[in-house]
Design a protein around this motif. Structure first.
Motif, PDB file in Angstrom:
ATOM      1  N   LEU A  85      56.342  52.441  36.990  1.00  0.00           N
ATOM      2  CA  LEU A  85      55.233  51.980  36.142  1.00  0.00           C
ATOM      3  C   LEU A  85      55.394  50.532  35.670  1.00  0.00           C
ATOM      4  O   LEU A  85      54.425  49.783  35.648  1.00  0.00           O
ATOM      5  CB  LEU A  85      55.062  52.914  34.935  1.00  0.00           C
ATOM      6  N   VAL A  86      56.642  50.148  35.314  1.00  0.00           N
ATOM      7  CA  VAL A  86      56.839  48.793  34.793  1.00  0.00           C
ATOM      8  C   VAL A  86      56.476  47.778  35.883  1.00  0.00           C
ATOM      9  O   VAL A  86      55.803  46.777  35.621  1.00  0.00           O
ATOM     10  CB  VAL A  86      58.294  48.601  34.297  1.00  0.00           C
ATOM     11  N   LYS A  87      56.856  48.071  37.136  1.00  0.00           N
ATOM     12  CA  LYS A  87      56.545  47.143  38.232  1.00  0.00           C
ATOM     13  C   LYS A  87      55.019  47.076  38.460  1.00  0.00           C
ATOM     14  O   LYS A  87      54.447  46.016  38.664  1.00  0.00           O
ATOM     15  CB  LYS A  87      57.261  47.584  39.508  1.00  0.00           C
ATOM     16  N   ARG A  88      54.358  48.246  38.403  1.00  0.00           N
ATOM     17  CA  ARG A  88      52.901  48.251  38.593  1.00  0.00           C
ATOM     18  C   ARG A  88      52.223  47.424  37.496  1.00  0.00           C
ATOM     19  O   ARG A  88      51.306  46.670  37.756  1.00  0.00           O
ATOM     20  CB  ARG A  88      52.356  49.682  38.538  1.00  0.00           C
ATOM     21  N   ILE A  89      52.706  47.594  36.255  1.00  0.00           N
ATOM     22  CA  ILE A  89      52.051  46.909  35.140  1.00  0.00           C
ATOM     23  C   ILE A  89      52.368  45.422  35.153  1.00  0.00           C
ATOM     24  O   ILE A  89      51.483  44.586  34.954  1.00  0.00           O
ATOM     25  CB  ILE A  89      52.443  47.562  33.790  1.00  0.00           C
ATOM     26  N   SER A  90      53.648  45.076  35.447  1.00  0.00           N
ATOM     27  CA  SER A  90      53.978  43.651  35.409  1.00  0.00           C
ATOM     28  C   SER A  90      53.322  42.905  36.571  1.00  0.00           C
ATOM     29  O   SER A  90      53.097  41.700  36.484  1.00  0.00           O
ATOM     30  CB  SER A  90      55.492  43.433  35.382  1.00  0.00           C
ATOM     31  N   GLY A  91      52.962  43.604  37.639  1.00  0.00           N
ATOM     32  CA  GLY A  91      52.306  42.942  38.781  1.00  0.00           C
ATOM     33  C   GLY A  91      50.793  42.974  38.688  1.00  0.00           C
ATOM     34  O   GLY A  91      50.094  42.450  39.555  1.00  0.00           O
ATOM     35  N   ARG A  92      50.249  43.589  37.638  1.00  0.00           N
ATOM     36  CA  ARG A  92      48.787  43.750  37.581  1.00  0.00           C
ATOM     37  C   ARG A  92      48.076  42.428  37.277  1.00  0.00           C
ATOM     38  O   ARG A  92      48.437  41.696  36.379  1.00  0.00           O
ATOM     39  CB  ARG A  92      48.399  44.767  36.516  1.00  0.00           C
ATOM     40  N   ILE A  93      47.035  42.149  38.067  1.00  0.00           N
ATOM     41  CA  ILE A  93      46.130  41.030  37.799  1.00  0.00           C
ATOM     42  C   ILE A  93      44.727  41.565  38.070  1.00  0.00           C
ATOM     43  O   ILE A  93      44.586  42.561  38.798  1.00  0.00           O
ATOM     44  CB  ILE A  93      46.399  39.818  38.734  1.00  0.00           C
ATOM     45  N   SER A  94      43.713  40.967  37.466  1.00  0.00           N
ATOM     46  CA  SER A  94      42.367  41.455  37.777  1.00  0.00           C
ATOM     47  C   SER A  94      41.399  40.299  37.898  1.00  0.00           C
ATOM     48  O   SER A  94      41.632  39.208  37.373  1.00  0.00           O
ATOM     49  CB  SER A  94      41.907  42.469  36.729  1.00  0.00           C
ATOM     50  N   CYS A  95      40.309  40.561  38.615  1.00  0.00           N
ATOM     51  CA  CYS A  95      39.286  39.544  38.866  1.00  0.00           C
ATOM     52  C   CYS A  95      38.518  39.302  37.568  1.00  0.00           C
ATOM     53  O   CYS A  95      38.057  40.249  36.937  1.00  0.00           O
ATOM     54  CB  CYS A  95      38.351  40.042  39.969  1.00  0.00           C
ATOM     55  N   SER A  96      38.362  38.027  37.185  1.00  0.00           N
ATOM     56  CA  SER A  96      37.674  37.709  35.929  1.00  0.00           C
ATOM     57  C   SER A  96      36.183  38.033  36.015  1.00  0.00           C
ATOM     58  O   SER A  96      35.540  38.223  35.006  1.00  0.00           O
ATOM     59  CB  SER A  96      37.836  36.225  35.598  1.00  0.00           C
ATOM     60  N   VAL A  97      35.638  38.133  37.230  1.00  0.00           N
ATOM     61  CA  VAL A  97      34.194  38.361  37.375  1.00  0.00           C
ATOM     62  C   VAL A  97      33.880  39.852  37.446  1.00  0.00           C
ATOM     63  O   VAL A  97      33.169  40.389  36.597  1.00  0.00           O
ATOM     64  CB  VAL A  97      33.648  37.635  38.635  1.00  0.00           C
ATOM     65  N   CYS A  98      34.453  40.576  38.440  1.00  0.00           N
ATOM     66  CA  CYS A  98      34.083  41.994  38.613  1.00  0.00           C
ATOM     67  C   CYS A  98      35.081  42.928  37.937  1.00  0.00           C
ATOM     68  O   CYS A  98      34.849  44.125  37.887  1.00  0.00           O
ATOM     69  CB  CYS A  98      33.960  42.343  40.089  1.00  0.00           C
ATOM     70  N   LYS A  99      36.190  42.394  37.432  1.00  0.00           N
ATOM     71  CA  LYS A  99      37.231  43.161  36.707  1.00  0.00           C
ATOM     72  C   LYS A  99      38.093  44.044  37.604  1.00  0.00           C
ATOM     73  O   LYS A  99      38.903  44.838  37.135  1.00  0.00           O
ATOM     74  CB  LYS A  99      36.660  44.050  35.576  1.00  0.00           C
ATOM     75  N   LYS A 100      37.885  43.974  38.910  1.00  0.00           N
ATOM     76  CA  LYS A 100      38.669  44.825  39.818  1.00  0.00           C
ATOM     77  C   LYS A 100      40.167  44.564  39.652  1.00  0.00           C
ATOM     78  O   LYS A 100      40.598  43.414  39.663  1.00  0.00           O
ATOM     79  CB  LYS A 100      38.239  44.538  41.262  1.00  0.00           C
ATOM     80  N   PRO A 101      40.979  45.646  39.486  1.00  0.00           N
ATOM     81  CA  PRO A 101      42.421  45.430  39.374  1.00  0.00           C
ATOM     82  C   PRO A 101      43.090  45.228  40.738  1.00  0.00           C
ATOM     83  O   PRO A 101      42.716  45.859  41.717  1.00  0.00           O
ATOM     84  CB  PRO A 101      42.924  46.729  38.719  1.00  0.00           C
TER      85      PRO A 101
END
Ligand code: AP5
Length: 218
Positions: free
Chosen positions: A120-136
């Motif tokens: 989980l920590v790796k998934r969360i620390s690597g998470r980024i999302s699109c500022s327009v459509c919010k897709k993770p």
């Protein structure tokens, strides 16, 4: 049909909800997203919310329940809601039951994303999302690729955003809060006979396939 997508921080609730929105034309009700929208208002309440969210604790049930009731009472999305990140404790689950009864709806299934804490920590620390459509997306597991291939034409001007609560310190608090307050809810829904487990250690596509099978069997 209303669905609860359940699991610890970083399990993939938002990722899988966005597929259900696209393929099943459901409405994603993410309390985390509603709260993050509230933060943009820069009000007194937003300052208070930011402190709580950055500490990894839960926002008060009163605030959450009023956000939820606004949506459940909206007849245009009746019985097509994915509850993402709600309920998060027994009190919220009981309030949800009361609201569903009031607006003549029910929960058909609780999809339980089962994941080992180690990932989980790796998934969360690597998470980024699109500022327009919010897709993770994920820097390690699901890189964002070309903006032209994101969800909408406007995504071409996207920025890739990181959440302020996606740091190692907050994550361990969020995991603790999940184990203490949210995990016991699973028993509450098991007693209602609506829980379906999904192996969320698998790839994003494999998790989506398991969820599709559950939908086909309903
Ligand atoms: P919230 O926004 O709900 O966060 P959370 O529950 O901690 O869940 P996340 O959004 O972190 O994870 P997710 O399961 O959606 O994972 P995702 O799909 O993004 O809540 C934030 C805060 O708001 C709380 O701490 C609390 O303070 C407050 N709050 C919210 N709701 C509340 C409530 N009801 N009551 C009180 N307070 C509340 O995936 C994560 C990453 O992993 C992504 O990068 C993704 O690309 C990647 N990934 C996903 N699936 C896979 C896979 N199968 N394989 C590899 N990578 C994957």
């Amino acid at each position: 049909m209303n669905v609860i997508i359940f699991g610890p921080p970083g399990a993939g609730k938002g990722t899988q909800s966005s597929f259900l929105v696209e393929k099943k034309k459901m409405f994603q009700l993410s309390t985390g997203d509603l709260l993050r929208n509230e933060l943009k208002s820069k009000s007194k309440l937003s300052e208070k919310l930011k402190k709580i969210m950055d500490s990894g604790k839960l926002v008060s049930d009163d605030i959450i329940n009023s956000l939820i009731e606004k949506k459940i009472s909206d007849s245009s999305i009746k019985s097509s809601i994915i509850f993402d990140g709600f309920p998060r404790n027994i009190e919220q689950a009981k309030s949800l039951d009361t609201m569903l009864k009031k607006y003549e709806q029910k929960i058909s299934v609780v999809i339980n994303l089962v994941v080992d804490n180690s990932i989980l920590v790796k998934r969360i620390s690597g998470r980024i999302s699109c500022s327009v459509c919010k897709k993770p997306f994920n820097e390690f597991f699901d890189p964002p690729g070309d903006p032209a291939e994101c969800t909408t034409a406007a995504c071409i001007d996207r920025e890739l955003i990181k959440r302020s609560d996606d740091n190692e310190n907050t994550v361990s608090n969020r995991l603790r809060t999940y184990e203490e307050s949210t995990l016991p809810l699973l028993e509450y829904y098991k007693l209602k006979g609506v829980v379906k487990n999904v192996d969320a250690m698998k790839s994003i596509n494999e998790v989506t396939s398991q969820i599709n099978c559950i939908f086909n069997d309903l």
